[in-house]
Write a protein that holds these residues in place. Structure first.
Motif, mmCIF file in Angstrom:
data_model
loop_
_atom_site.group_PDB
_atom_site.id
_atom_site.type_symbol
_atom_site.label_atom_id
_atom_site.label_comp_id
_atom_site.label_asym_id
_atom_site.label_seq_id
_atom_site.Cartn_x
_atom_site.Cartn_y
_atom_site.Cartn_z
ATOM 1 N N LEU A 620 0.952 -1.101 -0.091
ATOM 2 C CA LEU A 620 -0.006 0.036 0.185
ATOM 3 C C LEU A 620 0.726 1.139 -0.051
ATOM 4 C CD1 LEU A 620 -2.940 1.072 0.253
ATOM 5 C CD2 LEU A 620 -2.624 1.199 2.673
ATOM 6 N N HIS A 621 1.801 1.219 0.846
ATOM 7 C CA HIS A 621 2.830 2.480 0.646
ATOM 8 C C HIS A 621 3.608 2.512 -0.693
ATOM 9 C CE1 HIS A 621 6.976 4.226 2.610
ATOM 10 N NE2 HIS A 621 5.979 5.060 1.954
ATOM 11 N N TYR A 622 3.831 1.447 -1.257
ATOM 12 C CA TYR A 622 4.258 1.478 -2.672
ATOM 13 C C TYR A 622 3.284 2.252 -3.500
ATOM 14 C CZ TYR A 622 6.192 -0.037 -7.279
ATOM 15 O OH TYR A 622 6.513 -0.171 -8.609
ATOM 16 N N GLY A 623 2.204 1.975 -3.364
ATOM 17 C CA GLY A 623 0.841 2.255 -4.222
ATOM 18 C C GLY A 623 0.697 3.739 -4.032
ATOM 19 N N LEU A 624 0.811 4.220 -2.773
ATOM 20 C CA LEU A 624 0.613 5.604 -2.385
ATOM 21 C C LEU A 624 1.530 6.522 -3.121
ATOM 22 C CD1 LEU A 624 -0.485 5.468 1.483
ATOM 23 C CD2 LEU A 624 -1.940 5.857 -0.741
ATOM 24 N N LYS A 625 2.891 5.900 -3.294
ATOM 25 C CA LYS A 625 3.689 6.863 -3.910
ATOM 26 C C LYS A 625 4.195 6.734 -5.127
ATOM 27 C CE LYS A 625 7.245 5.704 -1.145
ATOM 28 N NZ LYS A 625 8.473 5.660 -0.329
ATOM 29 N N SER A 626 3.143 5.762 -5.817
ATOM 30 C CA SER A 626 3.476 5.350 -7.266
ATOM 31 C C SER A 626 3.130 6.772 -8.213
ATOM 32 C CB SER A 626 2.551 4.295 -7.425
ATOM 33 O OG SER A 626 2.603 3.807 -9.030
ATOM 34 N N GLU A 627 3.856 6.702 -9.287
ATOM 35 C CA GLU A 627 3.447 7.745 -10.553
ATOM 36 C C GLU A 627 2.391 7.180 -11.212
ATOM 37 O OE1 GLU A 627 7.124 8.693 -12.470
ATOM 38 O OE2 GLU A 627 8.141 9.647 -10.492
ATOM 39 N N ALA A 628 1.929 6.064 -11.219
ATOM 40 C CA ALA A 628 0.856 5.567 -11.981
ATOM 41 C C ALA A 628 -0.518 5.796 -11.284
ATOM 42 C CB ALA A 628 0.739 3.909 -11.950
ATOM 43 N N HIS A 629 -1.246 6.677 -11.984
ATOM 44 C CA HIS A 629 -2.170 7.657 -11.261
ATOM 45 C C HIS A 629 -3.532 6.459 -10.939
ATOM 46 C CE1 HIS A 629 -0.556 11.229 -12.461
ATOM 47 N NE2 HIS A 629 -0.584 11.183 -13.453
ATOM 48 N N LEU A 630 -3.740 5.651 -11.619
ATOM 49 C CA LEU A 630 -4.571 4.688 -11.376
ATOM 50 C C LEU A 630 -4.346 3.930 -10.197
ATOM 51 C CD1 LEU A 630 -5.868 3.386 -14.690
ATOM 52 C CD2 LEU A 630 -7.046 4.973 -13.341
ATOM 53 N N LEU A 631 -3.192 3.405 -10.268
ATOM 54 C CA LEU A 631 -2.659 2.639 -8.805
ATOM 55 C C LEU A 631 -2.698 3.483 -7.537
ATOM 56 C CD1 LEU A 631 -1.331 0.317 -7.247
ATOM 57 C CD2 LEU A 631 0.821 0.966 -8.312
ATOM 58 N N ARG A 632 -2.360 4.922 -7.809
ATOM 59 C CA ARG A 632 -2.167 5.598 -6.769
ATOM 60 C C ARG A 632 -3.372 6.083 -6.181
ATOM 61 N NH1 ARG A 632 0.515 9.880 -3.837
ATOM 62 N NH2 ARG A 632 -0.806 11.607 -3.682
ATOM 63 N N ALA A 633 -4.400 6.239 -7.156
ATOM 64 C CA ALA A 633 -6.063 6.427 -6.657
ATOM 65 C C ALA A 633 -6.671 5.090 -6.100
ATOM 66 C CB ALA A 633 -6.913 6.954 -7.976
ATOM 67 N N ALA A 634 -6.026 3.952 -6.341
ATOM 68 C CA ALA A 634 -6.727 2.955 -5.807
ATOM 69 C C ALA A 634 -6.111 2.521 -4.460
ATOM 70 C CB ALA A 634 -6.524 1.627 -6.616
ATOM 71 N N SER A 635 -4.814 2.976 -4.310
ATOM 72 C CA SER A 635 -4.312 2.876 -2.963
ATOM 73 C C SER A 635 -4.901 4.051 -1.894
ATOM 74 C CB SER A 635 -2.931 3.372 -3.132
ATOM 75 O OG SER A 635 -2.246 2.083 -4.037
ATOM 76 N N VAL A 636 -4.831 5.103 -2.442
ATOM 77 C CA VAL A 636 -5.504 6.358 -1.436
ATOM 78 C C VAL A 636 -7.119 5.851 -1.232
ATOM 79 C CG1 VAL A 636 -6.489 8.418 -1.438
ATOM 80 C CG2 VAL A 636 -4.321 7.973 -2.504
ATOM 81 N N GLU A 637 -7.723 5.291 -2.093
ATOM 82 C CA GLU A 637 -9.130 4.898 -1.517
ATOM 83 C C GLU A 637 -9.021 3.670 -0.686
ATOM 84 O OE1 GLU A 637 -13.408 3.302 -3.663
ATOM 85 O OE2 GLU A 637 -11.710 4.000 -4.909
ATOM 86 N N CYS A 638 -8.081 2.834 -0.780
ATOM 87 C CA CYS A 638 -7.923 1.693 0.226
ATOM 88 C C CYS A 638 -7.310 2.142 1.425
ATOM 89 C CB CYS A 638 -7.137 0.628 -0.444
ATOM 90 S SG CYS A 638 -6.827 -0.767 0.470
ATOM 91 N N LEU A 639 -6.668 3.038 1.526
ATOM 92 C CA LEU A 639 -6.293 3.766 2.857
ATOM 93 C C LEU A 639 -7.364 4.445 3.586
ATOM 94 C CD1 LEU A 639 -3.848 4.410 4.764
ATOM 95 C CD2 LEU A 639 -3.597 6.570 3.366
ATOM 96 N N GLN A 640 -8.113 4.997 2.977
ATOM 97 C CA GLN A 640 -9.454 5.750 3.485
ATOM 98 C C GLN A 640 -10.319 4.668 3.939
ATOM 99 O OE1 GLN A 640 -10.670 8.234 0.204
ATOM 100 N NE2 GLN A 640 -9.140 9.964 0.867
#
Length: 676
Positions: A620-640
């Motif tokens: 999840l940490h990797y996804g939050l810092k990712s430059e891939a917008h879709l992965l980052r958006a999914a990770s932020v939603e998962c964290l919330q």
């Protein structure tokens, strides 16, 4: 001075109407509308007639100036100006002026410029609005003869085109240009019918119907489109006192109209299909409610299918027509006409056009989810048989729709579908490993429907074993993952198709940009294709795609309460997949995982998933810092979602326990999720 000033203004308007640019001619029309409201214009009609022909008609009413000496833009502007003038003051249509205008219209209907022909047809309609049936009676022979002559060229034209292919494109154009007159003459007829309105019912005869029906069968799609537009205007005409005992001409010939409308609703060209949709709406809504039922057997099946057609205009218009006809009783209408609808759906599932096959599969799925089970039950074997062939389709949307439809039938008719389980399972699993993400997602839904419908231990055990192995598949993913790994690296071959090439001769024509010629049904054409939608063009499945499909299957199996305890241990396999990042597409798999994880956690309940949460935090940490917008958006939603599920303080403790670096990052970037 005022007269001189008015003369100059009139001169400017006439100059604008004769301009070579459309913008100037449009401005000239606007100036004319303003001018005639506040000025005397007794000589203006005569000036416009002169502008149209360069000279006034002679004593015999004929035009002496050669047509070639008059620029078509000038004629076009004059015809439009006459329409404006007549609409402003219908009183100018004296016998002499009407005769002159009618003669000009008849001549300009055969002008070489199509825009002039269209303007002449509009002027005919304008005069018919005020002179009524007289305009049609005086123009009928000319229009009918012209249209028939153009239609008679159709059969010979195909042979001519084949001969001219050996020469030049100019000669092909010359020998098919007559169809242009056909289209514009049909438009003129449409304008007259629309202007005369309900009074035109007395003019409907076998000659007129024969001409219109012939146009609906024409080779040229533009002529067919115009034919259905004329048909749409014609079928809207009904006598004001129409009843069962006093039917108008349209109602009397209703069976003929419905048969041609059915053909148009299934035309390969979306523009023709759209015109037929408009005509069908006018035809059905023009009849009293108790007079429509006899035509539903022919028109409801294609109308139902077009609600899912790929062309947005056709789809939305058909949905609107459906609401106008039935409001909240649409399901009842479908149940009453299943004997017509089911064979049509099965036939369309085997159509040459891939977009039609996709829509047919969606309609079949709708029968399982929306229509009463008792009504559909006896048709299940035939419908499943039609869907099974679609699993081998070249077009992936068709395969996806067929898979979802079969899942719907398994859920709605478990007893009737039990005999097909062994056929469906391998097809579902093939889709679960497809290259297209949405196909994998649909397969997950379908396999979960099997498990829900058949709770036998053998099926459940088989699915769980397959799920476990597919979740591990990503461990075998090589370091290099390629999207087009099977394409040749050799230079491509180019060439020009030969005139006698059988691949381009006597073939079905489709809308521009359509993939239909490439998309064979049921896998009937090995080697067909040319894009990612082709079944035969499909590349080998990557290991990460197998795991991606398994994630979607896991998500849908969570809805089966009886097997949830068996699913919990598999969460560790999913968390391990987030740590495998040695291949290019790992972000795609991680996006799927963190997109589905919040739903999985909520379904399995907080108390059950707590032991497995920490294993997902590093990914999840990797996804939050990712430059891939879709992965980052999914990770932020998962964290919330985790913050809401566990509570901010508990989530903060788990993150801090897992990684201080992640804790500091989340504290800075998403402080609200951990209560900071």
């Amino acid at each position: 001075y005022n007269e001189y000033k008015s003369y100059l203004r009139m001169h400017d308007i006439l100059a604008a109407l004769s301009s070579h640019t459309k913008l100037d001619r449009d401005r000239g029309l606007e100036k004319l509308k303003i001018y005639i409201k506040s000025n005397a214009w007794e000589e203006l009609p005569e000036l416009l007639l002169r502008l149209n022909c360069h000279v006034l008609p002679d004593e015999n009413g004929s035009v002496t100036a050669a047509e070639s000496s008059v620029p078509w833009e000038q004629i076009h502007g004059a015809l439009n100006a006459l329409c404006v003038l007549i609409h402003h003051d219908p009183g100018i249509l004296t016998e002499e002026f009407f005769t002159s205008c009618l003669g000009i219209c008849h001549e300009r209907l055969f002008h070489k410029e199509s825009r002039v022909r269209l303007a002449a047809g509009e002027l005919l309609g304008c005069m018919a609005q005020y002179k009524g049936i007289e305009v049609y009676n005086l123009s009928k022979d000319l229009l009918m003869v012209s249209i028939k002559n153009c239609l008679s060229r159709q059969e010979a034209a195909n042979d001519i085109i084949q001969e001219k292919l050996q020469t030049s494109s100019d000669s092909v154009f010359h020998d098919t240009a007559g169809w242009g007159n056909l289209e514009t003459n049909m438009k003129a007829l449409q304008n007259v019918i629309k202007a005369v309105a309900s009074d035109f019912d007395a003019c409907i005869d076998d000659v007129l119907l024969g001409v219109i029906f012939s146009a609906l069968e024409h080779t040229n799609r533009f002529v067919r489109e115009t034919g259905y537009q004329v048909c749409g205007v014609l079928v809207s005409i009904h006598p004001k006192d129409e009843l069962h005992s006093n039917k108008g001409q349209i109602w009397k010939h209703g069976k003929k109209f419905s048969s041609y409308l059915k053909i148009g609703l299934a035309d390969n060209w979306s523009q023709v299909r759209m015109s037929a949709c408009c005509a069908t709406r006018e035809f059905l809504l023009g009849l009293p409610p108790d007079g429509r039922e006899e035509y539903y057997g022919e028109l409801l099946p294609p109308l139902c299918l077009n609600r899912y057609y790929i062309a947005e205009g056709v789809r939305l218009h058909s949905q609107g027509t459906w609401r106008m006809l039935f409001q909240v009783s649409g399901v009842d209408a479908v149940e009453r006409n299943l004997e017509h609808i089911v064979p049509f759906y099965i036939e369309q599932a085997e159509a040459d056009n891939h977009a039609v096959r996709e829509a047919a599969c969606a309609c079949i799925a709708e029968l399982a989810s929306k229509v009463g089970t008792d009504s559909v039950k006896k048709y299940v074997p035939d419908l499943i048989g039609g869907l099974l062939a679609c699993f081998q389709d070249d077009s992936w949307p068709v395969r996806d729709s067929a898979c979802v439809a079969c899942g719907n039938f398994v859920s709605a008719f478990p007893v009737e579908c039990r005999q097909y389980v062994e056929q469906l399972m391998p097809l579902f699993y093939t889709n679960l490993e497809d290259n297209i993400p949405s196909v994998r997602q649909g397969a997950g839904v379908a396999i979960a429907a099997l498990v829900k419908a058949y709770s036998e231990d053998s099926i459940t055990k088989r699915v769980l074993e397959d799920l476990s192995s597919k979740l591990d598949a990503v461990e075998n993913q090589p370091d290099s993952s390629e999207q087009f790994s099977d394409l040749s690296k050799q230079p491509a071959q180019f060439g020009v198709a030969l005139p006698e090439d059988p691949r381009h001769t006597d073939q079905v024509m489709y809308s521009c940009g359509s993939l239909a010629p490439k998309m064979s049904r049921g896998g009937a054409a090995p080697g067909a294709g040319g894009c990612s939608a082709s079944h035969h063009f499909k590349r080998p499945t990557e290991a990460w795609e197998t795991t991606d499909g398994a994630i979607w299957l896991y998500l849908n199996l969570c809805d089966v309460q009886a097997i949830r305890p068996l699913l919990l241990p598999l969460l560790s396999k999913i968390s391990s997949a987030t740590l495998k990042r040695n291949y290019f597409h790992h972000k795609n798999l991680m996006e799927t995982i963190y997109k589905t994880l919040p739903i999985i956690f909520r379904t399995l309940t907080k108390t059950k998933i707590k032991p497995y949460i920490n294993a997902f935090l590093e990914g999840l940490h990797y996804g939050l810092k990712s430059e891939a917008h879709l992965l980052r958006a999914a990770s932020v939603e998962c964290l919330q979602s985790l913050s809401l599920l566990l509570g901010p303080n508990i989530l903060a403790g788990r993150i801090e326990m897992t990684s201080l670096t992640m804790y500091e990052y989340v504290k800075t970037s998403f402080p609200e999720t951990i209560g900071c």
